[in-house]
Design a protein around this motif. Structure first.
Motif, PDB file in Angstrom:
ATOM      1  N   THR A  40       0.827  -1.209   0.000  1.00 30.57           N
ATOM      2  CA  THR A  40       0.000   0.000   0.000  1.00 30.57           C
ATOM      3  C   THR A  40       0.864   1.262   0.000  1.00 30.57           C
ATOM      4  N   VAL A  41       1.995   1.209   0.702  1.00 26.57           N
ATOM      5  CA  VAL A  41       2.839   2.415   0.695  1.00 26.57           C
ATOM      6  C   VAL A  41       3.798   2.448  -0.497  1.00 26.57           C
ATOM      7  N   ALA A  42       4.262   1.294  -0.938  1.00 21.21           N
ATOM      8  CA  ALA A  42       5.345   1.316  -1.932  1.00 21.21           C
ATOM      9  C   ALA A  42       4.931   0.851  -3.325  1.00 21.21           C
ATOM     10  N   GLY A  43       3.847   0.080  -3.418  1.00 22.56           N
ATOM     11  CA  GLY A  43       3.278  -0.270  -4.720  1.00 22.56           C
ATOM     12  C   GLY A  43       4.117  -1.184  -5.603  1.00 22.56           C
ATOM     13  N   PRO A  44       3.656  -1.294  -6.874  1.00 26.22           N
ATOM     14  CA  PRO A  44       4.296  -2.229  -7.804  1.00 26.22           C
ATOM     15  C   PRO A  44       5.746  -1.898  -8.125  1.00 26.22           C
ATOM     16  N   ASN A  45       6.122  -0.609  -8.026  1.00 33.51           N
ATOM     17  CA  ASN A  45       7.518  -0.278  -8.352  1.00 33.51           C
ATOM     18  C   ASN A  45       8.494  -0.980  -7.428  1.00 33.51           C
ATOM     19  N   LEU A  46       8.112  -1.105  -6.162  1.00 33.72           N
ATOM     20  CA  LEU A  46       8.994  -1.805  -5.226  1.00 33.72           C
ATOM     21  C   LEU A  46       9.103  -3.281  -5.620  1.00 33.72           C
ATOM     22  N   VAL A  47       7.960  -3.885  -5.947  1.00 35.09           N
ATOM     23  CA  VAL A  47       7.981  -5.298  -6.340  1.00 35.09           C
ATOM     24  C   VAL A  47       8.888  -5.486  -7.555  1.00 35.09           C
ATOM     25  N   LYS A  48       8.744  -4.593  -8.534  1.00 35.63           N
ATOM     26  CA  LYS A  48       9.570  -4.689  -9.751  1.00 35.63           C
ATOM     27  C   LYS A  48      11.048  -4.519  -9.419  1.00 35.63           C
ATOM     28  N   GLN A  49      11.331  -3.591  -8.507  1.00 39.55           N
ATOM     29  CA  GLN A  49      12.733  -3.355  -8.158  1.00 39.55           C
ATOM     30  C   GLN A  49      13.340  -4.575  -7.463  1.00 39.55           C
ATOM     31  N   LEU A  50      12.576  -5.184  -6.543  1.00 42.63           N
ATOM     32  CA  LEU A  50      13.084  -6.382  -5.852  1.00 42.63           C
ATOM     33  C   LEU A  50      13.317  -7.498  -6.873  1.00 42.63           C
ATOM     34  N   ALA A  51      12.401  -7.603  -7.845  1.00 43.63           N
ATOM     35  CA  ALA A  51      12.564  -8.632  -8.885  1.00 43.63           C
ATOM     36  C   ALA A  51      13.805  -8.328  -9.737  1.00 43.63           C
ATOM     37  N   ARG A  52      14.026  -7.052 -10.027  1.00 45.85           N
ATOM     38  CA  ARG A  52      15.227  -6.676 -10.798  1.00 45.85           C
ATOM     39  C   ARG A  52      16.496  -7.031 -10.048  1.00 45.85           C
ATOM     40  N   GLU A  53      16.410  -6.978  -8.720  1.00 43.67           N
ATOM     41  CA  GLU A  53      17.591  -7.332  -7.913  1.00 43.67           C
ATOM     42  C   GLU A  53      17.768  -8.844  -7.807  1.00 43.67           C
ATOM     43  N   GLY A  54      16.870  -9.584  -8.464  1.00 48.49           N
ATOM     44  CA  GLY A  54      17.041 -11.036  -8.539  1.00 48.49           C
ATOM     45  C   GLY A  54      16.184 -11.822  -7.562  1.00 48.49           C
ATOM     46  N   PHE A  55      15.350 -11.127  -6.770  1.00 47.57           N
ATOM     47  CA  PHE A  55      14.543 -11.841  -5.772  1.00 47.57           C
ATOM     48  C   PHE A  55      13.227 -12.341  -6.363  1.00 47.57           C
ATOM     49  N   ASP A  56      12.833 -13.524  -5.943  1.00 51.90           N
ATOM     50  CA  ASP A  56      11.483 -14.007  -6.200  1.00 51.90           C
ATOM     51  C   ASP A  56      10.576 -13.357  -5.168  1.00 51.90           C
ATOM     52  N   VAL A  57       9.476 -12.758  -5.628  1.00 53.61           N
ATOM     53  CA  VAL A  57       8.594 -12.042  -4.695  1.00 53.61           C
ATOM     54  C   VAL A  57       7.236 -12.743  -4.579  1.00 53.61           C
ATOM     55  N   PHE A  58       6.862 -13.000  -3.349  1.00 49.87           N
ATOM     56  CA  PHE A  58       5.527 -13.517  -3.018  1.00 49.87           C
ATOM     57  C   PHE A  58       4.673 -12.300  -2.667  1.00 49.87           C
ATOM     58  N   LEU A  59       3.682 -12.003  -3.514  1.00 50.28           N
ATOM     59  CA  LEU A  59       2.789 -10.868  -3.265  1.00 50.28           C
ATOM     60  C   LEU A  59       1.618 -11.374  -2.419  1.00 50.28           C
ATOM     61  N   ASP A  60       1.646 -10.999  -1.138  1.00 52.73           N
ATOM     62  CA  ASP A  60       0.690 -11.545  -0.160  1.00 52.73           C
ATOM     63  C   ASP A  60      -0.457 -10.552   0.046  1.00 52.73           C
ATOM     64  N   LEU A  61      -1.336 -10.453  -0.974  1.00 58.40           N
ATOM     65  CA  LEU A  61      -2.448  -9.497  -0.866  1.00 58.40           C
ATOM     66  C   LEU A  61      -3.776 -10.202  -0.625  1.00 58.40           C
ATOM     67  N   LYS A  62      -3.772 -11.514  -0.615  1.00 56.97           N
ATOM     68  CA  LYS A  62      -4.970 -12.308  -0.267  1.00 56.97           C
ATOM     69  C   LYS A  62      -6.226 -11.772  -0.957  1.00 56.97           C
ATOM     70  N   VAL A  78       0.824 -10.962 -12.186  1.00 55.61           N
ATOM     71  CA  VAL A  78       1.708 -11.670 -13.131  1.00 55.61           C
ATOM     72  C   VAL A  78       2.509 -10.638 -13.929  1.00 55.61           C
ATOM     73  N   ASP A  79       1.816  -9.579 -14.373  1.00 50.25           N
ATOM     74  CA  ASP A  79       2.478  -8.581 -15.233  1.00 50.25           C
ATOM     75  C   ASP A  79       3.594  -7.822 -14.517  1.00 50.25           C
ATOM     76  N   ILE A  80       3.512  -7.681 -13.187  1.00 49.77           N
ATOM     77  CA  ILE A  80       4.623  -6.982 -12.511  1.00 49.77           C
ATOM     78  C   ILE A  80       5.720  -7.968 -12.099  1.00 49.77           C
ATOM     79  N   GLY A  81       5.543  -9.232 -12.458  1.00 48.91           N
ATOM     80  CA  GLY A  81       6.655 -10.181 -12.302  1.00 48.91           C
ATOM     81  C   GLY A  81       6.742 -10.877 -10.960  1.00 48.91           C
ATOM     82  N   VAL A  82       5.592 -11.064 -10.266  1.00 49.84           N
ATOM     83  CA  VAL A  82       5.704 -11.759  -8.977  1.00 49.84           C
ATOM     84  C   VAL A  82       5.912 -13.260  -9.206  1.00 49.84           C
ATOM     85  N   TRP A  83       6.524 -13.895  -8.226  1.00 50.99           N
ATOM     86  CA  TRP A  83       6.797 -15.342  -8.295  1.00 50.99           C
ATOM     87  C   TRP A  83       5.615 -16.134  -7.715  1.00 50.99           C
TER      88      TRP A  83
END
Ligand code: C5P
Length: 229
Positions: A40-62, A78-83
């Motif tokens: 909610t505070v950081a949005g999809p850009n943070l997810v994309k950045q973590l993915a760019r750094e090589g991390f698999d991201v679990f988006l826990d938004l239930k 899927v489009d923002i690249g979550v694992w």
């Protein structure tokens, strides 16, 4: 399994804190979870950045909504690249099928929350759900599997009975993990990493024992030694 089984819960209130922790971790040794507050505070850009750094991201938004809304939200994830992402099994069969259709197998893992572990028998009665929590968790896990999803979130204590009844490839993702020396924080029913794995967990979600540690990477390395990768 030659892949990290630890998913570090980034329960932070700013992108800066999350990125600061990620910089101290190694994507070969752990994955990351982004939940409702951080997203909610950081949005999809943070997810994309973590993915760019090589991390698999679990988006826990239930996600829990009408099927078409959940479907579009899942597609956006899927489009923002979550694992991995999750939905509420209580959304029902049509919603689960719609989510699966939006996340074709092989694009991202799609799992479901059965019953929130914060709900006890009184809470179930209040909302009119019949049965005890164990029976409801089992029924919802079964429904999740029948709708073709990849797994469920469950407590390590429930993992053993779920593992027995569900298919071997169905993923069990377990929070509430503590090492003996850790504080319980607000968790009540916790398991050690090795008990969780012995009970059939595939991935362990671990927050404060890592995020609040002085040397987070060392804790991840220590945890990885306790569980087979
Ligand atoms: O800090 P801690 O290890 O307790 O964090 C556990 C993470 O797993 C948190 O992000 C929490 O929201 C999540 N979680 C949980 N229990 C559940 C479902 C999710 O602790 N039943």
């Amino acid at each position: 399994m030659k892949e990290p089984r630890i998913i570090v819960a980034l329960d932070f209130s700013s992108a800066e804190q999350a990125l600061n922790l990620a910089a101290q971790l190694d994507p070969k040794l752990c994955r990351l979870k982004v939940g409702k507050e951080l997203f909610t505070v950081a949005g999809p850009n943070l997810v994309k950045q973590l993915a760019r750094e090589g991390f698999d991201v679990f988006l826990d938004l239930k996600f829990h909504d009408i099927p078409s809304t959940v479907s579009k939200a899942c597609k956006a994830a899927v489009d923002i690249g979550v694992w991995m992402m999750n939905v509420h099994a209580l959304g029902g069969k049509k919603m689960l099928f719609a989510a699966r259709e939006a996340v074709p197998p092989g694009t991202a893992k799609l799992i479901a929350v059965t019953l929130l572990t914060s709900m006890n028998q009184d809470d179930l009665n209040d909302v009119g759900l019949q049965g005890d929590p164990k029976q409801i968790v089992m029924r919802l896990a079964d429904l999740t599997q029948n709708c073709g999803l990849d797994g469920v979130v469950c407590s390590a204590l429930e993992a053993g009975s779920l593992r027995q009844k569900l298919n071997p490839g169905f993923n069990l993702v377990t929070p509430g993990i503590r090492l003996e020396e850790n504080s319980l924080d607000d968790q009540k029913r916790v398991s050690s990493p090795s008990t969780a794995i012995k009970n059939g967990a595939d991935y362990l979600v671990i927050g404060r024992p890592i995020t609040q540690a002085q040397y987070p990477l060392q804790v991840v390395q220590q945890l990885n030694q306790l569980i087979p990768m």
